[in-house]
Design a protein around this motif. Sequence first.
Motif, mmCIF file in Angstrom:
data_model
loop_
_atom_site.group_PDB
_atom_site.id
_atom_site.type_symbol
_atom_site.label_atom_id
_atom_site.label_comp_id
_atom_site.label_asym_id
_atom_site.label_seq_id
_atom_site.Cartn_x
_atom_site.Cartn_y
_atom_site.Cartn_z
ATOM 1 N N ILE A 1 0.858 -1.184 0.000
ATOM 2 C CA ILE A 1 0.000 0.000 0.000
ATOM 3 C C ILE A 1 0.896 1.235 0.000
ATOM 4 O O ILE A 1 1.748 1.378 0.874
ATOM 5 N N SER B 1 -0.738 4.390 -0.826
ATOM 6 C CA SER B 1 -1.661 5.472 -0.513
ATOM 7 C C SER B 1 -3.003 4.857 -0.147
ATOM 8 O O SER B 1 -3.398 3.843 -0.705
ATOM 9 N N THR B 2 -3.693 5.485 0.796
ATOM 10 C CA THR B 2 -5.012 4.972 1.189
ATOM 11 C C THR B 2 -6.150 5.793 0.597
ATOM 12 O O THR B 2 -7.302 5.392 0.678
ATOM 13 N N SER B 3 -5.840 6.939 0.021
ATOM 14 C CA SER B 3 -6.887 7.766 -0.583
ATOM 15 C C SER B 3 -6.345 8.475 -1.821
ATOM 16 O O SER B 3 -5.653 9.481 -1.684
ATOM 17 N N LEU C 1 -7.051 4.348 -2.699
ATOM 18 C CA LEU C 1 -6.324 3.132 -2.343
ATOM 19 C C LEU C 1 -5.428 2.719 -3.504
ATOM 20 O O LEU C 1 -5.901 2.408 -4.588
ATOM 21 N N GLN D 1 -11.233 -3.287 -2.020
ATOM 22 C CA GLN D 1 -10.828 -4.226 -0.983
ATOM 23 C C GLN D 1 -12.049 -4.980 -0.480
ATOM 24 O O GLN D 1 -13.170 -4.468 -0.516
ATOM 25 N N GLU E 1 -8.515 -0.806 8.913
ATOM 26 C CA GLU E 1 -8.000 0.209 8.001
ATOM 27 C C GLU E 1 -6.647 -0.239 7.453
ATOM 28 O O GLU E 1 -5.778 -0.667 8.217
ATOM 29 N N LEU E 2 -6.481 -0.150 6.159
ATOM 30 C CA LEU E 2 -5.187 -0.439 5.563
ATOM 31 C C LEU E 2 -4.270 0.745 5.816
ATOM 32 O O LEU E 2 -4.710 1.888 5.873
ATOM 33 N N LYS E 3 -2.982 0.429 5.987
ATOM 34 C CA LYS E 3 -2.006 1.482 6.261
ATOM 35 C C LYS E 3 -0.950 1.494 5.169
ATOM 36 O O LYS E 3 -0.653 0.450 4.573
ATOM 37 N N VAL E 4 -0.390 2.656 4.938
ATOM 38 C CA VAL E 4 0.722 2.759 4.005
ATOM 39 C C VAL E 4 1.829 1.842 4.499
ATOM 40 O O VAL E 4 2.158 1.836 5.682
#
Length: 121
Positions: A30, A32-34, A36, A58, A76-79
């Motif tokens: 990952i 970036s989350t925004s 994704l 996801q 929540e996914l993290k960088v």
Amino acid sequence: MKAGENSLVPLINLLIEEHDSGPHIYRGRIISTSPLTVQPSNLDFDGSKKMPIVECEQLDFSFYIKGSDDTGHTRELKVGDEVLVLVFTDSMENYSKGKDFREDPLRKNSVDSSIIVGVIK
């Protein structure tokens, strides 16, 4: 085939189907989350990074989490998370949630149709 009809497109489609059929799974990270965004971990032949995949989807596994009171919310996914990503065989370009859609016969196994299925520990 009609006389004079271009046979290059059917030939290209045949070659793609022979060499690029079946489900595709890749590892990524990952970045970036925004939106994704996933950076595939495998490098190109020359050792350079592949293009990041933007606007990945996801899966929602919240109902598998025992005792989870939060409905419809995933971890929540993290960088920096290392993830496992699947590529749909059919293009998701025309897909809208909960509706049937027309597939694009010219787009198969496109990384633009990626979905994150989990974080690798």
